[in-house]
Design an enzyme around this catalytic site. Structure first.
Site, PDB file in Angstrom:
ATOM      1  N   GLU A 171     -29.828  39.351 -65.905  1.00  0.00           N
ATOM      2  CA  GLU A 171     -29.510  40.554 -65.130  1.00  0.00           C
ATOM      3  C   GLU A 171     -30.274  41.748 -65.686  1.00  0.00           C
ATOM      4  O   GLU A 171     -30.429  41.873 -66.899  1.00  0.00           O
ATOM      5  CB  GLU A 171     -27.990  40.783 -65.231  1.00  0.00           C
ATOM      6  N   SER A 183     -23.404  52.139 -69.036  1.00  0.00           N
ATOM      7  CA  SER A 183     -24.840  52.024 -68.761  1.00  0.00           C
ATOM      8  C   SER A 183     -25.038  52.167 -67.257  1.00  0.00           C
ATOM      9  O   SER A 183     -25.363  51.225 -66.551  1.00  0.00           O
ATOM     10  CB  SER A 183     -25.364  50.664 -69.247  1.00  0.00           C
ATOM     11  N   GLU A 231     -16.265  45.381 -74.065  1.00  0.00           N
ATOM     12  CA  GLU A 231     -15.831  44.375 -73.098  1.00  0.00           C
ATOM     13  C   GLU A 231     -15.143  43.189 -73.769  1.00  0.00           C
ATOM     14  O   GLU A 231     -15.071  42.092 -73.219  1.00  0.00           O
ATOM     15  CB  GLU A 231     -17.021  43.922 -72.250  1.00  0.00           C
ATOM     16  N   HIS A 260     -22.762  49.114 -75.311  1.00  0.00           N
ATOM     17  CA  HIS A 260     -21.348  48.727 -75.375  1.00  0.00           C
ATOM     18  C   HIS A 260     -20.852  48.427 -76.787  1.00  0.00           C
ATOM     19  O   HIS A 260     -19.690  48.112 -76.970  1.00  0.00           O
ATOM     20  CB  HIS A 260     -21.095  47.493 -74.496  1.00  0.00           C
ATOM     21  N   ASP A 313     -28.719  44.804 -60.981  1.00  0.00           N
ATOM     22  CA  ASP A 313     -27.492  45.613 -61.114  1.00  0.00           C
ATOM     23  C   ASP A 313     -27.881  47.079 -60.931  1.00  0.00           C
ATOM     24  O   ASP A 313     -27.807  47.613 -59.826  1.00  0.00           O
ATOM     25  CB  ASP A 313     -26.854  45.335 -62.480  1.00  0.00           C
ATOM     26  N   ASP A 369     -27.268  39.943 -69.721  1.00  0.00           N
ATOM     27  CA  ASP A 369     -27.488  41.217 -69.030  1.00  0.00           C
ATOM     28  C   ASP A 369     -28.252  42.078 -70.019  1.00  0.00           C
ATOM     29  O   ASP A 369     -27.683  42.575 -70.991  1.00  0.00           O
ATOM     30  CB  ASP A 369     -26.173  41.888 -68.624  1.00  0.00           C
ATOM     31  N   LYS A 388     -20.697  46.011 -57.699  1.00  0.00           N
ATOM     32  CA  LYS A 388     -19.734  46.900 -58.354  1.00  0.00           C
ATOM     33  C   LYS A 388     -19.247  47.924 -57.339  1.00  0.00           C
ATOM     34  O   LYS A 388     -20.045  48.719 -56.828  1.00  0.00           O
ATOM     35  CB  LYS A 388     -20.403  47.629 -59.518  1.00  0.00           C
ATOM     36  N   LYS A 446     -18.208  38.606 -63.080  1.00  0.00           N
ATOM     37  CA  LYS A 446     -18.494  39.038 -64.451  1.00  0.00           C
ATOM     38  C   LYS A 446     -17.378  39.993 -64.831  1.00  0.00           C
ATOM     39  O   LYS A 446     -17.262  41.070 -64.251  1.00  0.00           O
ATOM     40  CB  LYS A 446     -19.859  39.742 -64.488  1.00  0.00           C
ATOM     41  N   GLU A 453     -25.561  42.323 -73.048  1.00  0.00           N
ATOM     42  CA  GLU A 453     -24.567  41.256 -72.935  1.00  0.00           C
ATOM     43  C   GLU A 453     -25.208  39.882 -73.098  1.00  0.00           C
ATOM     44  O   GLU A 453     -26.175  39.569 -72.416  1.00  0.00           O
ATOM     45  CB  GLU A 453     -23.881  41.326 -71.559  1.00  0.00           C
TER      46      GLU A 453
HETATM   47  C1  2PG Z   1     -23.172  46.196 -66.544  1.00  0.00           C
HETATM   48  C2  2PG Z   1     -21.810  46.790 -66.752  1.00  0.00           C
HETATM   49  C3  2PG Z   1     -20.667  45.855 -66.826  1.00  0.00           C
HETATM   50  P1  2PG Z   1     -21.446  49.279 -67.344  1.00  0.00           P
HETATM   51  O1  2PG Z   1     -24.190  46.781 -66.950  1.00  0.00           O
HETATM   52  O2  2PG Z   1     -23.298  45.165 -65.899  1.00  0.00           O
HETATM   53  O3  2PG Z   1     -20.793  44.849 -67.790  1.00  0.00           O
HETATM   54  O4  2PG Z   1     -21.787  47.756 -67.748  1.00  0.00           O
HETATM   55  O5  2PG Z   1     -20.152  49.255 -66.615  1.00  0.00           O
HETATM   56  O6  2PG Z   1     -21.419  50.034 -68.641  1.00  0.00           O
HETATM   57  O7  2PG Z   1     -22.557  49.746 -66.444  1.00  0.00           O
HETATM   58 MG    MG Z   2     -25.507  45.226 -65.835  1.00  0.00          MG
END
Ligand code: 2PG
Ligand code: MG
Length: 427
Positions: A291, A48, A215, A165, A318, A250, A343, A394, A174
């Protein structure tokens, strides 16, 4: 002084069976006595992904790995990047990363690929730590002038997977458990894990499937978010942790937003209605973190929710910020959130990631170091969380080695810290 002697990249597989970049960095390190020192790092990959993220370079040749090959990114490391970095001192990560950024020359790192740049940036950090003869987290703390050591992160554990996911049908990506009522990381991890096993038993009893998503969290077919949270509370109770484990979401709302409207568990809502929906959930459940509550450019939606929840619930950006200080400044101006998800591969170098963490810390925001849904056995983020004292991490559920390897590394760090280890939940 240690200098980069050789860089070597290769293709490896991530946890979803997709190719990703791994980099080895060899230093010429006369002070080590044995001559050569080595560091290795692997790059994660999201599903995502935010549209403002740095570019992950994929080959696009559908005949090979369905177009997901990374041979171009690997060649960029082994060719131009290796050439530009040969002989550079590693004593200052910023010089290494600025060299990478200049060599790429694009704002989105689309020339060489953020996956190529990040693999090198992380591998250099690991090689430096090896040269210094200390753990990576200690080396990162020293490199980025972090005062005091010993803060273990509170984990946000993704035990129910939805969205992109899993095929659970749940709109929220999540539904997480957060062990807050503990004094040690090891105890928090144990409580989270016991709750995960209690959830497994509960799902089985209720006739749900117990297969897991990307995950490592379960992906039962539930009708809505409330049913998911009811299951989590029941599992927390069965494990004996009432009040000591809280909940987090999330939503990854960009994934269920179209034309300005949000569709959550079959119900279509405006941005304001979605905000009211979250407020209602926080009244009914012990939710301490939300989130990506709204889509990545719905600044007003975030700001409204953030204002209404105050300090009782942290609102985390995020896809909204993509670990980019420019977007964070907009968020600070608009008071859009009071926390950020961090990230590495959203921005593409370790130094820029640390800039985002430190801007958050200076601004009174919380920072949560995060994995991607596509991960490897690399444990860099465990060290980043401990070294930069982000206070939260996380990194998925309590199954699958790509997830638990980060928890296991934090156990080792807590052990190494001994009496200096601290575990403090800010909720
Ligand atoms: C998120 C992440 C990790 P992805 O959205 O926070 O959980 O998902 O890596 O698919 O963006
Ligand atoms: Mg996220």
């Amino acid at each position: 002084m240690s200098t980069i002697q050789r860089l070597h990249a290769r293709t490896i597989l991530d946890s979803r069976g997709n190719p990703t970049v791994e980099v080895d960095c060899f230093l010429d390190n006369p002070s080590s006595g044995s001559g050569q020192v080595f560091g290795r790092a692997a790059v994660p990959s999201g599903a995502s992904t935010g549209s403002h993220e740095a570019l992950e370079l994929r080959d696009g040749d559908k005949a090979v790995y369905g177009g997901k090959g990374v041979t171009k990114a690997v060649a960029n490391v082994n060719g131009p990047i290796a050439k530009a970095l040969k002989g550079i001192a590693v004593s200052d990560q910023r010089i290494v990363d600025d060299t990478l950024i200049d060599l790429d020359g694009t704002p989105s790192k689309s020339a060489l690929g953020a996956n190529a740049l990040l693999g090198v940036s992380m591998a250099v950090c690991r090689a430096r730590a090896a040269g210094e003869g200390v753990s990576l987290w200690r080396s990162l703390a020293k490199q980025f002038a972090v005062e005091g050591a010993g803060l273990l992160p509170v984990p946000l554990m993704n035990v129910l997977n939805g969205g992109k996911h899993a095929d659970s049908g749940l709109s929220f990506q999540e539904c997480m458990i957060v062990p807050t009522g503990f004094d040690r990381f090891a105890d928090a991890l144990r409580a989270g894990t016991e709750t995960f096993h209690a959830l497994h038993a509960l799902l089985k009893k209720k006739g749900h499937v117990t297969a897991v998503g990307d995950e490592g969290g379960f992906a039962p077919r539930v009708k809505d978010a409330a049913e998911a949270f009811d299951l989590l509370l029941e599992a927390i109770h069965a494990a004996g942790y009432d009040g000591k484990i809280k909940l987090a979401i999330d939503a990854a709302a960009s994934e269920f937003c179209e034309g300005g409207r949000y569709t959550v568990d079959g119900r279509s809502m405006t941005s304001a209605e979605l905000t009211a929906f979250y407020i209602d959930l926080t009244k009914r459940y012990p939710i301490i973190s939300i989130e990506d509550s709204h889509a990545e450019d719905d600044w007003d939606g975030f700001a409204d929710l953030n204002q209404r929840t105050g300090s009782a619930v942290q609102i985390v950006g995020d896809d909204l910020y993509v670990t980019n200080v420019e977007r964070m400044r907009t968020g600070l101006d608009r008071k859009a959130t009071d926390a950020i998800l961090i990230k590495l591969n959203q921005i593409g170098t370790v130094s820029e990631t640390v800039d985002a963490i430190q801007l958050a810390q200076e601004s009174g925001w919380r920072a949560i170091t995060s994995h991607r849904s596509g991960e490897t056995e690399d444990t860099f983020i465990a060290h980043l969380a401990a070294g930069l004292k982000t206070g939260q991490i996380k990194t998925g559920s309590l199954s699958r080695t790509d997830r638990v390897c980060k928890y296991n590394e934090l156990l080792r760090i807590e052990e190494e810290l001994g009496r200096d280890a601290k575990y403090i939940a800010p909720f």
